[in-house]
Scaffold this motif. Structure first.
Motif, short mmCIF file in Angstrom:
data_model
loop_
_atom_site.label_atom_id
_atom_site.label_comp_id
_atom_site.label_asym_id
_atom_site.label_seq_id
_atom_site.Cartn_x
_atom_site.Cartn_y
_atom_site.Cartn_z
N THR A 103 0.85 -1.19 0.00
CA THR A 103 0.00 0.00 0.00
C THR A 103 0.89 1.24 0.00
O THR A 103 2.08 1.17 0.30
CB THR A 103 -0.92 0.05 1.24
OG1 THR A 103 -0.12 0.02 2.42
CG2 THR A 103 -1.92 -1.09 1.24
N SER A 105 0.31 5.67 0.91
CA SER A 105 -0.64 6.68 1.36
C SER A 105 -0.93 7.66 0.22
O SER A 105 -0.17 7.76 -0.75
CB SER A 105 -0.08 7.44 2.57
OG SER A 105 0.99 8.27 2.18
N ASP A 144 -2.37 7.50 8.23
CA ASP A 144 -2.42 6.86 9.54
C ASP A 144 -2.62 5.34 9.44
O ASP A 144 -2.74 4.64 10.45
CB ASP A 144 -3.51 7.47 10.43
CG ASP A 144 -4.93 7.23 9.91
OD1 ASP A 144 -5.13 6.50 8.91
OD2 ASP A 144 -5.86 7.79 10.52
N GLY A 145 -2.64 4.82 8.22
CA GLY A 145 -2.79 3.39 8.01
C GLY A 145 -4.22 2.91 7.85
O GLY A 145 -4.45 1.76 7.50
N SER A 146 -5.20 3.80 8.09
CA SER A 146 -6.59 3.40 7.87
C SER A 146 -6.88 3.37 6.37
O SER A 146 -6.15 3.95 5.57
CB SER A 146 -7.55 4.33 8.62
OG SER A 146 -7.45 5.65 8.14
#
Length: 172
Positions: A103, A105, A144-146
């Motif tokens: 992933t 961001s 934030d990783g969400s």
């Protein structure tokens, strides 16, 4: 004339929309359990179902393989980005480089696209992505990783989660 082809995957029914002369991929629809929801946008535009076109069958088969856990290539030659700005195209190219099972961001994608202060722009560009799976917008997450947004619906976040889990399982 524009056409679409429906295909059943391990995640539900999906569709590829295309023009045939010359063959060009117009859009990809993410899996859904509702055939009506899948077909309605195409039917409203007067597009017809075509399950015979060999190039559409090849692209549809790529989607089946992806949702079975296989990494697939991006069919660049049949995808048209000419209706997008240079900045949007840069974002799509950057997202296409996010490795399978990884992933990035929105902020990282903005930097990768040469637009370091344009994280929100990345989000709005991803919302217009006509080729999900092939331009893997599901791999773009919040800093934030969400997970962030996906497909404009709450149910779509679950699909994003499942797609990322599929890629992580396949990579093990």
């Amino acid at each position: 004339m524009n056409y679409y082809r429906i295909v059943k995957t391990a995640f539900g029914h999906t569709a590829v929309a295309f023009c045939d002369l010359p063959f060009g991929l117009l859009e990809v629809r993410l899996p859904t359990l509702s055939l009506d929801d899948l077909c309605q946008p195409f039917d409203h535009r007067g597009w017809q179902i075509d399950h015979q076109h060999p190039d559409a069958a090849a692209v549809a088969n790529m989607l089946v393989r992806y949702f079975d856990g296989e990494q697939v290539d991006i069919p660049w030659p049949v995808m048209d980005f000419s209706c997008f700005t240079a900045a949007q195209q840069a974002v799509y190219r950057a997202v296409a480089t996010i490795p399978y099972g990884s992933t990035a961001s929105y902020k990282q994608v903005a930097r990768m696209a040469g637009l370091p202060r344009a994280a929100r722009f990345v989000g709005t560009t991803m919302a217009k992505n006509p080729y999900p799976v092939f331009i893997p917008c599901h791999r773009v997450i919040k800093s934030d990783g969400s997970l962030g947004g996906f497909g404009g619906a709450v149910q779509a976040i679950d699909l994003k989660r499942r797609m990322l889990a599929l890629e992580n399982q396949a990579g093990e």
